[in-house]
Motif scaffolding. Structure first.
Motif, PDB file in Angstrom:
ATOM      1  N   GLU A 148      27.078 -12.944 -36.135  1.00 38.17           N
ATOM      2  CA  GLU A 148      26.810 -11.633 -35.540  1.00 38.17           C
ATOM      3  C   GLU A 148      26.364 -10.591 -36.547  1.00 38.17           C
ATOM      4  OE1 GLU A 148      29.662 -10.378 -32.606  1.00 38.17           O
ATOM      5  OE2 GLU A 148      30.380 -12.426 -32.324  1.00 38.17           O
ATOM      6  N   THR A 149      26.147 -11.013 -37.777  1.00 40.96           N
ATOM      7  CA  THR A 149      25.609 -10.090 -38.772  1.00 40.96           C
ATOM      8  C   THR A 149      24.185  -9.689 -38.356  1.00 40.96           C
ATOM      9  OG1 THR A 149      26.749 -11.429 -40.419  1.00 40.96           O
ATOM     10  CG2 THR A 149      25.252  -9.728 -41.234  1.00 40.96           C
ATOM     11  N   PRO A 150      23.887  -8.384 -38.327  1.00 41.27           N
ATOM     12  CA  PRO A 150      22.522  -7.960 -37.946  1.00 41.27           C
ATOM     13  C   PRO A 150      21.470  -8.621 -38.837  1.00 41.27           C
ATOM     14  CG  PRO A 150      23.985  -6.064 -38.037  1.00 41.27           C
ATOM     15  CD  PRO A 150      24.767  -7.237 -38.575  1.00 41.27           C
ATOM     16  N   ILE A 151      20.453  -9.181 -38.199  1.00 41.40           N
ATOM     17  CA  ILE A 151      19.453  -9.938 -38.955  1.00 41.40           C
ATOM     18  C   ILE A 151      18.568  -9.040 -39.813  1.00 41.40           C
ATOM     19  CG2 ILE A 151      19.370 -11.792 -37.259  1.00 41.40           C
ATOM     20  CD1 ILE A 151      16.801 -10.575 -36.166  1.00 41.40           C
ATOM     21  N   ASN A 152      18.527  -7.757 -39.490  1.00 42.25           N
ATOM     22  CA  ASN A 152      17.690  -6.850 -40.288  1.00 42.25           C
ATOM     23  C   ASN A 152      18.521  -5.950 -41.194  1.00 42.25           C
ATOM     24  OD1 ASN A 152      18.693  -5.559 -38.040  1.00 42.25           O
ATOM     25  ND2 ASN A 152      16.883  -4.320 -37.676  1.00 42.25           N
ATOM     26  N   SER A 153      19.748  -6.382 -41.489  1.00 39.46           N
ATOM     27  CA  SER A 153      20.550  -5.677 -42.493  1.00 39.46           C
ATOM     28  C   SER A 153      20.429  -6.411 -43.826  1.00 39.46           C
ATOM     29  CB  SER A 153      22.023  -5.648 -42.065  1.00 39.46           C
ATOM     30  OG  SER A 153      22.547  -6.970 -42.020  1.00 39.46           O
ATOM     31  N   THR A 154      20.701  -5.716 -44.902  1.00 41.38           N
ATOM     32  CA  THR A 154      20.622  -6.346 -46.219  1.00 41.38           C
ATOM     33  C   THR A 154      21.566  -7.541 -46.289  1.00 41.38           C
ATOM     34  OG1 THR A 154      20.125  -4.206 -47.173  1.00 41.38           O
ATOM     35  CG2 THR A 154      20.808  -5.926 -48.681  1.00 41.38           C
ATOM     36  N   GLN A 155      22.766  -7.342 -45.772  1.00 42.45           N
ATOM     37  CA  GLN A 155      23.765  -8.423 -45.755  1.00 42.45           C
ATOM     38  C   GLN A 155      23.250  -9.612 -44.941  1.00 42.45           C
ATOM     39  OE1 GLN A 155      26.495  -9.112 -47.203  1.00 42.45           O
ATOM     40  NE2 GLN A 155      27.141 -10.873 -45.908  1.00 42.45           N
ATOM     41  N   GLY A 156      22.670  -9.306 -43.775  1.00 42.33           N
ATOM     42  CA  GLY A 156      22.171 -10.362 -42.896  1.00 42.33           C
ATOM     43  C   GLY A 156      21.062 -11.171 -43.540  1.00 42.33           C
ATOM     44  N   ILE A 157      20.145 -10.498 -44.164  1.00 39.96           N
ATOM     45  CA  ILE A 157      19.024 -11.192 -44.802  1.00 39.96           C
ATOM     46  C   ILE A 157      19.520 -12.181 -45.854  1.00 39.96           C
ATOM     47  CG2 ILE A 157      16.994 -10.858 -46.287  1.00 39.96           C
ATOM     48  CD1 ILE A 157      16.600  -8.143 -44.775  1.00 39.96           C
ATOM     49  N   LYS A 158      20.500 -11.743 -46.651  1.00 45.65           N
ATOM     50  CA  LYS A 158      21.079 -12.629 -47.676  1.00 45.65           C
ATOM     51  C   LYS A 158      21.820 -13.801 -47.048  1.00 45.65           C
ATOM     52  CE  LYS A 158      23.507 -10.931 -51.023  1.00 45.65           C
ATOM     53  NZ  LYS A 158      24.493 -10.017 -51.687  1.00 45.65           N
ATOM     54  N   GLU A 159      22.631 -13.484 -46.044  1.00 52.47           N
ATOM     55  CA  GLU A 159      23.472 -14.490 -45.405  1.00 52.47           C
ATOM     56  C   GLU A 159      22.645 -15.596 -44.737  1.00 52.47           C
ATOM     57  OE1 GLU A 159      26.509 -12.536 -43.151  1.00 52.47           O
ATOM     58  OE2 GLU A 159      26.987 -14.350 -41.991  1.00 52.47           O
ATOM     59  N   TYR A 160      21.627 -15.188 -44.001  1.00 55.38           N
ATOM     60  CA  TYR A 160      20.791 -16.171 -43.298  1.00 55.38           C
ATOM     61  C   TYR A 160      19.969 -17.004 -44.281  1.00 55.38           C
ATOM     62  CZ  TYR A 160      21.876 -14.360 -38.655  1.00 55.38           C
ATOM     63  OH  TYR A 160      22.522 -14.021 -37.503  1.00 55.38           O
ATOM     64  N   LYS A 161      19.510 -16.357 -45.334  1.00 53.82           N
ATOM     65  CA  LYS A 161      18.741 -17.090 -46.336  1.00 53.82           C
ATOM     66  C   LYS A 161      19.604 -18.175 -46.997  1.00 53.82           C
ATOM     67  CE  LYS A 161      15.310 -17.570 -49.455  1.00 53.82           C
ATOM     68  NZ  LYS A 161      13.927 -17.925 -49.143  1.00 53.82           N
ATOM     69  N   LYS A 162      20.838 -17.806 -47.310  1.00 51.35           N
ATOM     70  CA  LYS A 162      21.763 -18.747 -47.949  1.00 51.35           C
ATOM     71  C   LYS A 162      22.023 -19.937 -47.031  1.00 51.35           C
ATOM     72  CE  LYS A 162      26.354 -18.773 -50.144  1.00 51.35           C
ATOM     73  NZ  LYS A 162      27.145 -19.591 -49.187  1.00 51.35           N
ATOM     74  N   LEU A 163      22.285 -19.629 -45.751  1.00 51.68           N
ATOM     75  CA  LEU A 163      22.529 -20.682 -44.773  1.00 51.68           C
ATOM     76  C   LEU A 163      21.298 -21.576 -44.613  1.00 51.68           C
ATOM     77  CD1 LEU A 163      24.282 -21.999 -42.620  1.00 51.68           C
ATOM     78  CD2 LEU A 163      23.551 -20.202 -41.015  1.00 51.68           C
ATOM     79  N   ALA A 164      20.130 -20.934 -44.580  1.00 50.10           N
ATOM     80  CA  ALA A 164      18.884 -21.695 -44.406  1.00 50.10           C
ATOM     81  C   ALA A 164      18.674 -22.669 -45.556  1.00 50.10           C
ATOM     82  CB  ALA A 164      17.706 -20.731 -44.288  1.00 50.10           C
ATOM     83  N   ILE A 165      19.033 -22.244 -46.767  1.00 50.85           N
ATOM     84  CA  ILE A 165      18.887 -23.126 -47.926  1.00 50.85           C
ATOM     85  C   ILE A 165      19.808 -24.339 -47.789  1.00 50.85           C
ATOM     86  CG2 ILE A 165      19.359 -23.298 -50.413  1.00 50.85           C
ATOM     87  CD1 ILE A 165      18.399 -20.363 -50.658  1.00 50.85           C
ATOM     88  N   GLU A 166      21.031 -24.091 -47.318  1.00 48.80           N
ATOM     89  CA  GLU A 166      21.983 -25.197 -47.160  1.00 48.80           C
ATOM     90  C   GLU A 166      21.537 -26.199 -46.099  1.00 48.80           C
ATOM     91  OE1 GLU A 166      25.748 -22.214 -48.175  1.00 48.80           O
ATOM     92  OE2 GLU A 166      25.597 -23.184 -46.195  1.00 48.80           O
ATOM     93  N   LEU A 167      20.871 -25.695 -45.066  1.00 45.88           N
ATOM     94  CA  LEU A 167      20.483 -26.559 -43.955  1.00 45.88           C
ATOM     95  C   LEU A 167      19.181 -27.310 -44.202  1.00 45.88           C
ATOM     96  CD1 LEU A 167      21.256 -24.064 -41.069  1.00 45.88           C
ATOM     97  CD2 LEU A 167      22.527 -26.158 -41.585  1.00 45.88           C
ATOM     98  N   MET A 168      18.434 -26.838 -45.188  1.00 41.86           N
ATOM     99  CA  MET A 168      17.105 -27.375 -45.464  1.00 41.86           C
ATOM    100  C   MET A 168      17.120 -28.896 -45.610  1.00 41.86           C
ATOM    101  SD  MET A 168      14.058 -26.120 -46.359  1.00 41.86           S
ATOM    102  CE  MET A 168      12.710 -27.259 -46.151  1.00 41.86           C
ATOM    103  N   ASP A 169      16.161 -29.538 -44.955  1.00 43.60           N
ATOM    104  CA  ASP A 169      15.996 -30.981 -45.139  1.00 43.60           C
ATOM    105  C   ASP A 169      15.117 -31.228 -46.356  1.00 43.60           C
ATOM    106  OD1 ASP A 169      15.665 -33.741 -42.964  1.00 43.60           O
ATOM    107  OD2 ASP A 169      14.872 -33.654 -45.004  1.00 43.60           O
TER     108      ASP A 169
END
Length: 350
Positions: A148-169
DNA sequence: AATACGGGGCC
DNA sequence: GGCCCAGTATT
């Protein structure tokens, strides 16, 4: 099965056919990615086709006049993309001998190429394991993981990027990146997603909590501003008119328009008392009428333009400001203009 | 950390 | 009328 493998499996069965999926030529992938920034496939596709046809290689694009590039871009919006596209084409053609950078890090240096686009090109063309995080990815991840972290917040951008890296195939970065985006566009779409038939519905946190409709969370943007544009459409001897190019910052940079009086209203009196207008028609006879009584409301995402066109007939050429030029009716279609003016020109000048 | 930057489609 | 779209650059 792993999250990434499920997405890739879904993708291979459901992906749409698109011209840029038939190639790994970095020029074409780059072109498609710039065109598709903040743009739906349906809107961008015809532009991709016309650009690849008109400019088959990066050298062709580099050798074009900027005005020609803007003209071809007309109607797509966010015109800085076209200017940066041209600048990067010239840079790649002239400084890099036509060879695009081959890594995420180096691609990031190109004008108009940010985190998303560098990742897309690096993964699709060179199989570098860097994740794309676009609007689709934000939506899929926020729903699937119930974030539920806002996707256009500084925190959100970092959080989603980190998760995306972990999920990357790491074995198939190209298909994985396109899979998660395509999945967001077709299956996990903003409104009325197909959760019933979703291959991830047994493990989707957002669905389990009944929060699909509220995800992703996005900070709301500011209220749109109203602006009042009064365009002066000079008609000189029934064959010529006057246009000028927009410079400096602001909307439509580099595009052409009619002489503009921007104030806080749309009425004839405010034009006739405008100092620039008075200077131009000083000492010449003219006839001025409104093209339409009601202003045209042109809605941009961040401002509403209340616009009127005034037809000013005269038989001599008025005093021009430095940046203005006289053009014949028949040539006006060659200039890149905002879609607002394009529609007017099409109806008024045939 | 916010804001500016287009135009069109969908609900 | 509001939201969203294969985001980036600037302030």
């Amino acid at each position: 099965m792993k999250f990434s493998k499920k997405l890739i499996t879904w993708y291979l069965q459901n992906k749409r056919s698109m011209p840029w999926r038939e190639t790994t030529d970095p020029y074409r992938i780059w072109l498609s990615e710039i065109i598709l920034q903040q743009t739906r496939v349906a809107q961008g596709l015809p532009y991709y086709l016309s650009f690849t046809k008109t400019f088959p290689t990066v050298f062709d694009l580099a050798n074009a006049k900027e005005e020609e590039v803007l003209k071809l871009w007309q109607g797509l919006g966010y015109y800085s993309r076209a200017r940066n596209l041209h600048a990067t084409a010239k840079y790649v053609a002239n400084e890099l001998k036509g060879v695009f950078p081959k890594t995420y890090k180096d691609l990031l240096e190109l004008k108009g190429v940010g985190d998303y686009t560098a990742s897309a090109i690096a993964s699709i063309c060179y199989k570098e394991a860097v994740p794309v995080v676009d609007g689709n990815v934000y939506r899929v991840l926020s729903r699937y993981f119930g974030i539920e972290t806002p996707i256009n917040s500084t925190q959100g951008i970092k959080e989603y990027k980190k998760l995306a890296i972990e999920l990357m195939d790491h074995e198939d970065p190209a298909d994985y990146n396109q899979a998660i985006m395509e999945f967001g566009a077709l299956q996990c779409k903003p409104k009325n997603p197909y959760c019933i038939v979703c291959p991830l519905n047994d493990s989707c946190e957002g669905l389990k909590k009944g929060k699909i409709e509220e995800l992703p969370v996005k900070l709301k943007k500011l209220k749109v501003k109203k602006r009042y544009f009064n365009y002066l459409v000079y008609i000189i001897n029934e064959k010529q008119t006057i246009i000028q190019q927009r410079t400096g910052n602001g909307i439509w940079q580099g595009l052409y328009e009619f002489p503009l009086v921007e104030n806080n209203q749309n009425n004839l009196e405010s034009i006739q008392s405008d100092s620039i207008f008075k200077k131009m028609v000083n000492g010449v006879k003219y006839d001025i009428t409104s093209f339409k009584e009601e202003p045209i409301v042109h809605k941009l995402s961040h401002q509403h333009l209340y616009t009127k066109f005034y037809i000013i007939k005269l038989s001599v050429i008025p005093k021009l400001e430095g940046h203005q030029k006289i053009v014949n009716y028949k040539d006006i279609h060659n200039y890149p203009v905002p879609i607002l003016l394009g529609k007017f020109i099409d109806s008024f000048f045939q």
